[in-house]
Design a protein around this motif. Structure first.
Motif, PDB file in Angstrom:
ATOM      1  N   UNK A 299       0.532  -1.425  -0.328  1.00  0.00           N
ATOM      2  CA  UNK A 299      -0.155  -0.290  -0.025  1.00  0.00           C
ATOM      3  C   UNK A 299       0.720   0.948   0.329  1.00  0.00           C
ATOM      4  N   UNK A 300       2.042   1.469   0.577  1.00  0.00           N
ATOM      5  CA  UNK A 300       2.482   2.261   0.901  1.00  0.00           C
ATOM      6  C   UNK A 300       3.424   2.976  -0.310  1.00  0.00           C
ATOM      7  N   UNK A 310      -5.449   1.505  -7.095  1.00  0.00           N
ATOM      8  CA  UNK A 310      -4.510   1.413  -7.151  1.00  0.00           C
ATOM      9  C   UNK A 310      -4.033   2.130  -5.220  1.00  0.00           C
ATOM     10  N   UNK A 311      -3.930   3.645  -6.481  1.00  0.00           N
ATOM     11  CA  UNK A 311      -3.597   4.943  -5.242  1.00  0.00           C
ATOM     12  C   UNK A 311      -5.122   5.331  -4.025  1.00  0.00           C
ATOM     13  N   UNK A 312      -6.913   4.728  -4.715  1.00  0.00           N
ATOM     14  CA  UNK A 312      -6.964   5.243  -3.948  1.00  0.00           C
ATOM     15  C   UNK A 312      -7.216   3.989  -2.378  1.00  0.00           C
ATOM     16  N   UNK A 313      -7.366   2.915  -2.333  1.00  0.00           N
ATOM     17  CA  UNK A 313      -7.413   1.758  -1.221  1.00  0.00           C
ATOM     18  C   UNK A 313      -5.998   1.963  -0.904  1.00  0.00           C
ATOM     19  N   UNK A 314      -5.023   2.578  -1.217  1.00  0.00           N
ATOM     20  CA  UNK A 314      -3.698   2.662  -0.542  1.00  0.00           C
ATOM     21  C   UNK A 314      -4.195   3.463   0.192  1.00  0.00           C
ATOM     22  N   UNK A 315      -4.422   4.927  -0.187  1.00  0.00           N
ATOM     23  CA  UNK A 315      -4.688   6.135  -0.061  1.00  0.00           C
ATOM     24  C   UNK A 315      -5.965   6.014   1.574  1.00  0.00           C
ATOM     25  N   UNK A 316      -6.888   5.115   2.167  1.00  0.00           N
ATOM     26  CA  UNK A 316      -7.893   4.783   2.182  1.00  0.00           C
ATOM     27  C   UNK A 316      -7.334   4.320   3.636  1.00  0.00           C
ATOM     28  N   UNK A 317      -8.015   4.200   4.695  1.00  0.00           N
ATOM     29  CA  UNK A 317      -7.570   3.593   5.476  1.00  0.00           C
ATOM     30  C   UNK A 317      -8.440   2.642   6.237  1.00  0.00           C
ATOM     31  N   UNK A 320      -6.493  -1.543   1.235  1.00  0.00           N
ATOM     32  CA  UNK A 320      -5.119  -1.890   1.506  1.00  0.00           C
ATOM     33  C   UNK A 320      -5.084  -2.663  -0.131  1.00  0.00           C
ATOM     34  N   UNK A 321      -3.570  -2.358  -0.891  1.00  0.00           N
ATOM     35  CA  UNK A 321      -3.058  -2.707  -1.446  1.00  0.00           C
ATOM     36  C   UNK A 321      -2.270  -4.169  -1.594  1.00  0.00           C
ATOM     37  N   UNK A 322      -2.283  -5.643  -2.001  1.00  0.00           N
ATOM     38  CA  UNK A 322      -1.374  -6.132  -1.295  1.00  0.00           C
ATOM     39  C   UNK A 322      -1.204  -7.512  -2.352  1.00  0.00           C
ATOM     40  N   UNK A 323      -0.067  -7.413  -2.414  1.00  0.00           N
ATOM     41  CA  UNK A 323       0.813  -9.088  -3.616  1.00  0.00           C
ATOM     42  C   UNK A 323       0.906 -10.300  -3.626  1.00  0.00           C
ATOM     43  N   UNK A 324       0.988 -10.733  -4.336  1.00  0.00           N
ATOM     44  CA  UNK A 324       1.024 -11.993  -3.868  1.00  0.00           C
ATOM     45  C   UNK A 324       1.929 -12.921  -5.127  1.00  0.00           C
ATOM     46  N   UNK A 325       3.155 -13.629  -4.566  1.00  0.00           N
ATOM     47  CA  UNK A 325       4.278 -14.025  -5.341  1.00  0.00           C
ATOM     48  C   UNK A 325       3.552 -15.273  -5.697  1.00  0.00           C
ATOM     49  N   UNK A 326       3.746 -15.788  -6.800  1.00  0.00           N
ATOM     50  CA  UNK A 326       3.667 -17.196  -7.372  1.00  0.00           C
ATOM     51  C   UNK A 326       4.345 -17.304  -7.979  1.00  0.00           C
TER      52      UNK A 326
END
Length: 594
Positions: A299-300, A310-317, A320-326
């Protein structure tokens, strides 16, 4: 009617005459000799019917699948080379002296003497036949062993087996109750218990100190593979303990169960993980630690990007923006990625962004993704560094409200783990602790208890109940095994004032609390000791330990996913006389004939 079970006839009985009884599993005619495999709950025994014994041979010619037979015969060793090592009775056979048909049988709706795929509805409609299958019989036998072992452990630890009422009072929290109208109290209703929660707390007030019960519970909720409208749990409560002592006791019980029933050792101690860490790393409060994939917070990194998805959820308390490496996910086709996108849509995700890492050394040129054009070089580099992405990997992204991201990516993580054969063998238990006391519901604009309203807050967080309830943590704990919640519990509120404060926090007025829970509030005033407990889902535990796909396979007479019993056609209509006696009048259903 019998001297031995079929499966118990073995070489130690050679030369003896025995009597067995059971069902005709299979019949074979070989060169004038009839072989019958007779089955009961302990297994099979091969019976030989020779034409020299005309009377028994004539009866053997009449028997068909699932006929109930009583057979008397002499135990003899099987001829060399014809032994069956898969059977406990495989080294002997029974030479029939007398065969009696105790009852005939119609042709079963599905075969029991071969491995055949049978529609589950047919199995449930004829459950009494389905349960004759050795694999189903073994699962119920195994479940009985589990229950016996748990009882023995708790008895040895000084717990008292005490029954609590089935007809009780409706509660305003949790799942919907099953209601039972009262004939003697017109217009009033009992409720079937969702759990014995309040009664077991009252037993602690009464000084019982250590209680347990294998109890039937009822919840009128939507069903899944591991849910039923009526289910069994091992319910436990004990006084004068702190959570550490209680958790250690329960952990020892489960280790003891696995050691004695499965002969498998579980780790000592079970690892502990906070709720916040579990949600951050796995998107779930019941993470399957056999799957090595983890969510990574980004998120940061996304707050300043020129991409509002991405920026909308990242700035919302609450976003969340999360990554999942496969690892190795680069080989996934576009169709497979589209299928996974549809899959996360089930959990409310609006899409599933991704980056394929074709060549990590080539920088941006070695990446493939429709979202790259929205991401600056420094952000891309930071993502690759933080996720640990390597050549051949794929990174999925979730961006939305934190609850949606956690649920969607948490479910995707499990699905990918199974689809790509990443699930480690064995058992991975853990305790999840430090749960929030409350969760906020945007629709109703109010707080709800994450577990139940009788859970105690951490002592250091009691002041947050009125000032900042979202930060208040509870003294709750869940035992998780391979991604399934085995049991959940907490230390309970044992003081009236604190219980009333929590009720108010949940929007339950003093008047409603007195009406619904007055008996509990009154009891807490009479020297209630500190206490806590836990309830294990016995059906889930049996499902896991037998390797079954559904709890329906470890229950004798389960309901379908629509909460119906195909065997008895329940629920069903009742007569007008019964309704009149209960002073109940049915409303016409929409579309019903006038």
């Amino acid at each position: 009617m019998r001297s031995h079970y079929c499966g118990d006839v073995n070489e130690s009985l050679v030369g003896q005459t025995v009597t067995v009884a059971g069902w005709m599993h299979r019949r074979r005619d070989h060169g004038g000799v009839i072989f019958i495999d007779l089955r009961d709950r302990e297994g099979l025994v091969q019976v030989v019917c020779n034409p020299e014994d005309a009377e028994s041979f004539a009866v053997a010619e009449k028997v068909r699948s699932e006929f109930v037979l009583q057979i008397e015969g002499e135990v003899k060793p099987r001829p060399a080379g014809s032994e069956n090592t898969d059977l406990r009775s495989g080294k002997i056979e029974l030479i029939a002296k007398r065969v009696e048909i105790l009852n005939s049988s119609e042709t079963p709706p599905f075969p029991l003497n071969e491995q055949a795929e049978v529609n589950e509805d047919i199995r449930l409609r004829h459950r009494y036949i389905d349960l004759r299958r050795p694999e189903m019989l073994q699962k119920l036998r195994f479940r009985s062993m589990i229950t016996r072992q748990l009882r023995q452990y708790l008895d040895a630890k000084g717990f008292l087996d005490i029954e609590t009422p089935i007809l009780t009072k409706a509660t305003p929290e949790g799942a919907r109750d099953y209601l039972v109208p009262s004939r003697t109290h017109q217009g009033e209703f009992f409720a079937l218990p969702q759990s014995p929660q309040l009664f077991k707390q009252l037993l602690m007030v009464a000084g019982m100190d250590r209680y347990y019960q294998v109890v039937r519970c009822f919840r009128d909720e939507d069903l899944r593979a591991d849910r039923q409208p009526e289910f069994t749990q091992l319910d436990i409560e004990t006084s004068f303990v702190e959570e550490e002592e209680l958790m250690n006791l329960m952990e020892e019980m489960i280790r003891d169960l696995f050691a004695n029933v499965l002969e498998q050792a579980l780790p000592k101690p079970f690892p502990r993980m906070s709720y916040a860490e579990a949600m951050d790393r796995f998107g779930s409060d019941k993470p399957d630690l056999r799957i090595p994939l983890e969510l990574v917070e980004v998120s940061d990194l996304m707050k300043a990007v020129d991409f509002k998805v991405f920026s909308g959820p990242a700035s919302d308390e609450r976003g969340r923006v999360a990554a999942l490496r496969v690892p190795g996910g680069n080989e996934l086709s576009r169709k497979e990625i589209d299928d996974y996108t549809k899959y996360v849509g089930i959990y409310g995700a609006k899409g599933l962004a991704y980056i394929k890492i074709n060549d990590i050394s080539a920088g941006r040129e070695g990446l493939q993704s429709p979202i790259l054009k929205f991401l600056p070089d420094d952000v891309v580099e930071a993502i690759l560094q933080r996720t640990g992405a390597q050549t051949g990997d794929l990174v999925f992204f979730g961006a939305d409200k934190a609850t949606i991201v956690n649920e969607a990516l948490g479910a995707l993580r499990v699905k990918l783990g199974h689809d790509l054969n990443m699930v480690e063998h064995g058992w991975k238990p853990l305790w999840v602790v430090e749960f929030p006391m409350f969760e906020w519901d945007d629709k109703t604009q109010r707080w709800y208890a994450l577990h139940h309203p009788f859970t105690a807050p951490r002592v250091e967080d009691e002041s947050l109940l009125e000032t900042d309830p979202g930060r208040c943590l509870s003294r709750a704990y869940d035992m998780v095994l391979n991604g399934t919640e085995l049991g959940g519990g907490s230390m309970r509120i044992h003081k009236t004032e604190l219980q009333q404060k929590v009720f108010r926090m949940l929007g339950i007025s003093d008047e409603e609390a007195a009406e619904k829970f007055g008996f509990l509030l009154q009891a807490l005033k009479y020297g209630c000791p500190p206490h806590g407990g836990l309830a294990f889902g016995l059906d889930r535990l049996a499902m896991l330990m037998t390797g079954s796909a559904s709890i329906r396979d470890v229950m004798a007479f389960p309901k379908t996913q629509s909460a119906a019993c195909l065997l008895t056609d329940a629920p069903g209509a009742v007569s007008d006389e019964q309704l009149k006696e209960l002073n109940i009048r049915l409303r016409k259903l929409p579309g019903a004939e006038a």
